[in-house]
Enzyme design. Sequence first.
Site, PDB file in Angstrom:
ATOM      1  N   SER A 132       0.198   6.529  -7.368  1.00 43.70           N
ATOM      2  CA  SER A 132       0.564   5.120  -7.502  1.00 43.70           C
ATOM      3  C   SER A 132      -0.506   4.366  -8.283  1.00 43.70           C
ATOM      4  O   SER A 132      -1.698   4.708  -8.208  1.00 43.70           O
ATOM      5  CB  SER A 132       0.683   4.521  -6.098  1.00 43.70           C
ATOM      6  OG  SER A 132       0.718   3.122  -6.176  1.00 43.70           O
ATOM      7  N   TYR A 185      -2.847   3.171   2.651  1.00 48.01           N
ATOM      8  CA  TYR A 185      -1.805   3.832   1.846  1.00 48.01           C
ATOM      9  C   TYR A 185      -2.390   4.284   0.508  1.00 48.01           C
ATOM     10  O   TYR A 185      -2.275   5.450   0.115  1.00 48.01           O
ATOM     11  CB  TYR A 185      -0.619   2.872   1.625  1.00 48.01           C
ATOM     12  CG  TYR A 185       0.284   3.316   0.506  1.00 48.01           C
ATOM     13  CD1 TYR A 185       1.087   4.449   0.651  1.00 48.01           C
ATOM     14  CD2 TYR A 185       0.328   2.629  -0.714  1.00 48.01           C
ATOM     15  CE1 TYR A 185       1.907   4.882  -0.390  1.00 48.01           C
ATOM     16  CE2 TYR A 185       1.136   3.051  -1.751  1.00 48.01           C
ATOM     17  CZ  TYR A 185       1.922   4.179  -1.585  1.00 48.01           C
ATOM     18  OH  TYR A 185       2.715   4.610  -2.622  1.00 48.01           O
ATOM     19  N   LYS A 189      -3.294   8.186  -1.221  1.00 41.94           N
ATOM     20  CA  LYS A 189      -2.944   8.690  -2.564  1.00 41.94           C
ATOM     21  C   LYS A 189      -4.204   9.145  -3.293  1.00 41.94           C
ATOM     22  O   LYS A 189      -4.216  10.179  -3.960  1.00 41.94           O
ATOM     23  CB  LYS A 189      -2.254   7.588  -3.381  1.00 41.94           C
ATOM     24  CG  LYS A 189      -0.905   7.166  -2.848  1.00 41.94           C
ATOM     25  CD  LYS A 189       0.115   8.273  -3.005  1.00 41.94           C
ATOM     26  CE  LYS A 189       1.459   7.922  -2.420  1.00 41.94           C
ATOM     27  NZ  LYS A 189       2.373   9.044  -2.324  1.00 41.94           N
TER      28      LYS A 189
END
Length: 338
Positions: free
Chosen positions: A126, A150, A154
């Site tokens: 992302s 989050y 990643k």
Amino acid sequence: MEKFTLVTGGTGYIGSHTSVALMEAGYQVVIVDNLVNSSKKILSRIEQITGSAPVFIEADLRDTSTIIEIFSDYPITSVVHFAGLKAVGESVEEPVKYYDNNLGSTLSLLDAMALSEVSTLVFSSSATVYSSSEIAPFDEAAELGPTNPYGMSKYFIEQILSDIALGDDEWSIGLLRYFNPIGAHPTGLIGEMPTGIPNNLVPYIMQVAFEKLEKLFIFGDDYETPDGTCIRDYIHVVDLARGHLAALQFLEDANGSHVWNLGTGKGSSVLELVKMVEEVVGKPIPREVVGRRSGDIPVVFADVEKALNELSWRAENTLMQMCVDHWNWQRQNPDGYQ
Ligand code: NAD
Ligand code: UFG
């Protein structure tokens, strides 16, 4: 013998569109998903679009023995790994859940891949991995520095995958950093249907347009941007799906780890998007400007040269097309796959 691609999280929003793109390009697809954020009903929709149903296995990726079994049941030669949790706010409240699910799933998958000698992997990363001190456009060499669990999950996974490719040159790994995927398949048969109140701008606006929600709250109009609202790089999910196909085809003839931004390279503000949706739906979107949302960066858009040069891929759909397709999906499926 037919060759299969394992698509983890393939009943989800981006995974389903990518499964369609892979199947249309002649790949046999095996989907594994635990349905924590998706519905099995999407499988018949995929069949309606492509003419055949992918193989589907309901399982949690952290269940390593089941994943190993899947690799022994099907001649899988590559993996596209979407499965994961993705709500930034929830990840701040429940970090362990995010690290456990996102890292645990990936480690389990990597174990099963290593045992089965499958070493071609495309991973959903992302743009949130980039540091907020960077200035758009972000290229792949920009400094990294996610600011929530989050994004950290990643970042950690990117690091693990890069280390694996460095330690063993059999591996061929693509890290795809998505910007803001929106839109839906032009048939209106598959799309994103968030459970509860949407966190993201476009699903929220669409529900306002559909009169499911009363009005849009715009999080700040006092940023240093031309109209004061934040700028993002919105990309049509079908273009994103094509990007996965291009990455997979590249990786089949390569080794090492590679990172590519998948965006359009063009930024649009919240207000520009609202106006575009108004044009598409033919009515005003009730809205109110409220305070800034914590953690928002004013301007985010991609430098897309690397994907163009190395993958010969570029996003093609306009913002208007993204809104038309998203609205079409919303109207045809007011309650998602119910
Ligand atoms: P999604 O929630 O629609 O799809 C993810 C799928 O993974 C769901 O179907 C869910 O049921 C499944 N899943 C989650 N944990 C699992 C587990 N432990 N085992 C098996 N299945 C599991 O999300 P999406 O928007 O399609 O995103 C796909 C990937 O792309 C995610 O990894 C996400 O973090 C990443 N990503 C998404 C965006 C975005 O804006 N949508 C942006 C950047 C990156
Ligand atoms: N916004 C509003 N009102 C809303 C929702 C959003 O004004 O109800 C604004 C936000 O403040 C932001 C813009 O619309 O300025 C876009 O917000 P989104 O939540 O749609 O998207 P983000 O760019 O914040 O985040 C998304 C994904 C993340 C991912 C990131 C990558 O949600 O998971 O893109 O760039 F990490």
